[in-house]
Write a protein that holds these residues in place. Structure first.
Motif, PDB file in Angstrom:
ATOM      1  N   GLU A  22       0.832  -1.205   0.000  1.00 36.60           N
ATOM      2  CA  GLU A  22       0.000   0.000   0.000  1.00 36.60           C
ATOM      3  C   GLU A  22       0.865   1.253   0.000  1.00 36.60           C
ATOM      4  O   GLU A  22       0.555   2.234  -0.678  1.00 36.60           O
ATOM      5  CB  GLU A  22      -0.959  -0.004   1.198  1.00 36.60           C
ATOM      6  N   GLU A  23       1.952   1.224   0.763  1.00 34.85           N
ATOM      7  CA  GLU A  23       2.866   2.368   0.787  1.00 34.85           C
ATOM      8  C   GLU A  23       3.469   2.583  -0.598  1.00 34.85           C
ATOM      9  O   GLU A  23       3.567   3.707  -1.081  1.00 34.85           O
ATOM     10  CB  GLU A  23       3.977   2.125   1.817  1.00 34.85           C
ATOM     11  N   LEU A  24       3.836   1.494  -1.246  1.00 34.90           N
ATOM     12  CA  LEU A  24       4.397   1.572  -2.588  1.00 34.90           C
ATOM     13  C   LEU A  24       3.379   2.164  -3.563  1.00 34.90           C
ATOM     14  O   LEU A  24       3.710   3.019  -4.379  1.00 34.90           O
ATOM     15  CB  LEU A  24       4.832   0.183  -3.060  1.00 34.90           C
ATOM     16  N   ARG A  25       2.134   1.723  -3.469  1.00 32.59           N
ATOM     17  CA  ARG A  25       1.089   2.279  -4.339  1.00 32.59           C
ATOM     18  C   ARG A  25       0.944   3.782  -4.133  1.00 32.59           C
ATOM     19  O   ARG A  25       0.802   4.544  -5.079  1.00 32.59           O
ATOM     20  CB  ARG A  25      -0.238   1.582  -4.075  1.00 32.59           C
ATOM     21  N   GLY A  26       0.995   4.193  -2.866  1.00 32.86           N
ATOM     22  CA  GLY A  26       0.898   5.620  -2.574  1.00 32.86           C
ATOM     23  C   GLY A  26       2.052   6.401  -3.162  1.00 32.86           C
ATOM     24  O   GLY A  26       1.864   7.481  -3.742  1.00 32.86           O
ATOM     25  N   VAL A  27       3.247   5.864  -3.037  1.00 33.42           N
ATOM     26  CA  VAL A  27       4.431   6.529  -3.604  1.00 33.42           C
ATOM     27  C   VAL A  27       4.292   6.641  -5.117  1.00 33.42           C
ATOM     28  O   VAL A  27       4.573   7.688  -5.704  1.00 33.42           O
ATOM     29  CB  VAL A  27       5.718   5.749  -3.225  1.00 33.42           C
ATOM     30  N   LEU A  28       3.847   5.555  -5.761  1.00 31.75           N
ATOM     31  CA  LEU A  28       3.692   5.583  -7.219  1.00 31.75           C
ATOM     32  C   LEU A  28       2.625   6.588  -7.645  1.00 31.75           C
ATOM     33  O   LEU A  28       2.801   7.300  -8.638  1.00 31.75           O
ATOM     34  CB  LEU A  28       3.349   4.182  -7.734  1.00 31.75           C
ATOM     35  N   GLN A  29       1.526   6.658  -6.895  1.00 29.14           N
ATOM     36  CA  GLN A  29       0.469   7.619  -7.233  1.00 29.14           C
ATOM     37  C   GLN A  29       0.964   9.052  -7.065  1.00 29.14           C
ATOM     38  O   GLN A  29       0.688   9.921  -7.896  1.00 29.14           O
ATOM     39  CB  GLN A  29      -0.765   7.365  -6.379  1.00 29.14           C
ATOM     40  N   GLU A  30       1.710   9.316  -5.988  1.00 29.33           N
ATOM     41  CA  GLU A  30       2.265  10.649  -5.779  1.00 29.33           C
ATOM     42  C   GLU A  30       3.221  11.017  -6.906  1.00 29.33           C
ATOM     43  O   GLU A  30       3.202  12.143  -7.408  1.00 29.33           O
ATOM     44  CB  GLU A  30       2.997  10.708  -4.438  1.00 29.33           C
ATOM     45  N   GLU A  31       4.036  10.068  -7.317  1.00 31.92           N
ATOM     46  CA  GLU A  31       4.989  10.306  -8.405  1.00 31.92           C
ATOM     47  C   GLU A  31       4.247  10.596  -9.707  1.00 31.92           C
ATOM     48  O   GLU A  31       4.622  11.489 -10.460  1.00 31.92           O
ATOM     49  CB  GLU A  31       5.910   9.086  -8.570  1.00 31.92           C
ATOM     50  N   GLU A  32       3.177   9.846  -9.956  1.00 32.79           N
ATOM     51  CA  GLU A  32       2.380  10.068 -11.169  1.00 32.79           C
ATOM     52  C   GLU A  32       1.761  11.463 -11.147  1.00 32.79           C
ATOM     53  O   GLU A  32       1.778  12.175 -12.145  1.00 32.79           O
ATOM     54  CB  GLU A  32       1.292   9.006 -11.272  1.00 32.79           C
ATOM     55  N   GLN A  33       1.225  11.877  -9.995  1.00 38.58           N
ATOM     56  CA  GLN A  33       0.611  13.194  -9.891  1.00 38.58           C
ATOM     57  C   GLN A  33       1.660  14.297 -10.036  1.00 38.58           C
ATOM     58  O   GLN A  33       1.424  15.319 -10.672  1.00 38.58           O
ATOM     59  CB  GLN A  33      -0.103  13.335  -8.551  1.00 38.58           C
ATOM     60  N   ARG A  34       2.831  14.064  -9.458  1.00 39.72           N
ATOM     61  CA  ARG A  34       3.890  15.068  -9.511  1.00 39.72           C
ATOM     62  C   ARG A  34       4.436  15.239 -10.923  1.00 39.72           C
ATOM     63  O   ARG A  34       4.655  16.357 -11.375  1.00 39.72           O
ATOM     64  CB  ARG A  34       5.024  14.666  -8.552  1.00 39.72           C
ATOM     65  N   THR A  35       4.643  14.142 -11.618  1.00 45.86           N
ATOM     66  CA  THR A  35       5.277  14.210 -12.933  1.00 45.86           C
ATOM     67  C   THR A  35       4.295  14.176 -14.087  1.00 45.86           C
ATOM     68  O   THR A  35       4.647  14.516 -15.205  1.00 45.86           O
ATOM     69  CB  THR A  35       6.261  13.036 -13.107  1.00 45.86           C
TER      70      THR A  35
END
Length: 128
Positions: A22-35
């Motif tokens: 779940e933490e990994l999914r959150g990191v990936l979603q944040e990265e997608e939103q950021r970039t």
């Protein structure tokens, strides 16, 4: 890890893994939103996230089945007979799943310690 309740230990390990996912999914979603880039495989975007997930590795020498009365009678110095013989391979278990088998060996760098030499890697079986 509890020596008295392996089922609870397995559930705790699964909970840790699920939290890490779940933490990994959150990191990936944040990265997608950021970039603005689409979500990619975790190993492509940040392999360190996966590689730093702690896992519980156990070397299983064997097991024994006994009645509660026999268990309660154990004392310091008691011997418990295991279901394996000397020289038989031992199981390497990660988060409750057998991933390999191996043989016990003495470490060359420290003869007062022993380790496992892997002799077989268990292939993952597909579900369904």
């Amino acid at each position: 890890m509890s020596k008295t309740n392996p089922e609870a230990d397995l559930e705790a390990s699964d909970d840790q893994l699920n939290r890490a996912i779940e933490e990994l999914r959150g990191v990936l979603q944040e990265e997608e939103q950021r970039t603005g880039a689409p979500e990619r495989d975790a190993t492509t975007t940040n392999p360190g996230v996966i590689l730093n997930i702690p896992v519980d590795v156990q070397i299983v020498l064997g097991s024994a089945e006994m009645q509660v009365s026999e268990l309660m009678a154990l004392q310091k110095g008691s011997t418990v007979a295991l279901n394996r013989r000397i020289g038989e391979p031992v199981d390497v278990v990660v988060n409750g799943r057998r991933i390999a088998r191996g043989e016990i060996t003495v470490l060359e760098s420290d003869p007062s310690r022993f380790g496992i030499r892997l002799t077989e890697i268990v292939t993952a079986q597909k579900k369904g």
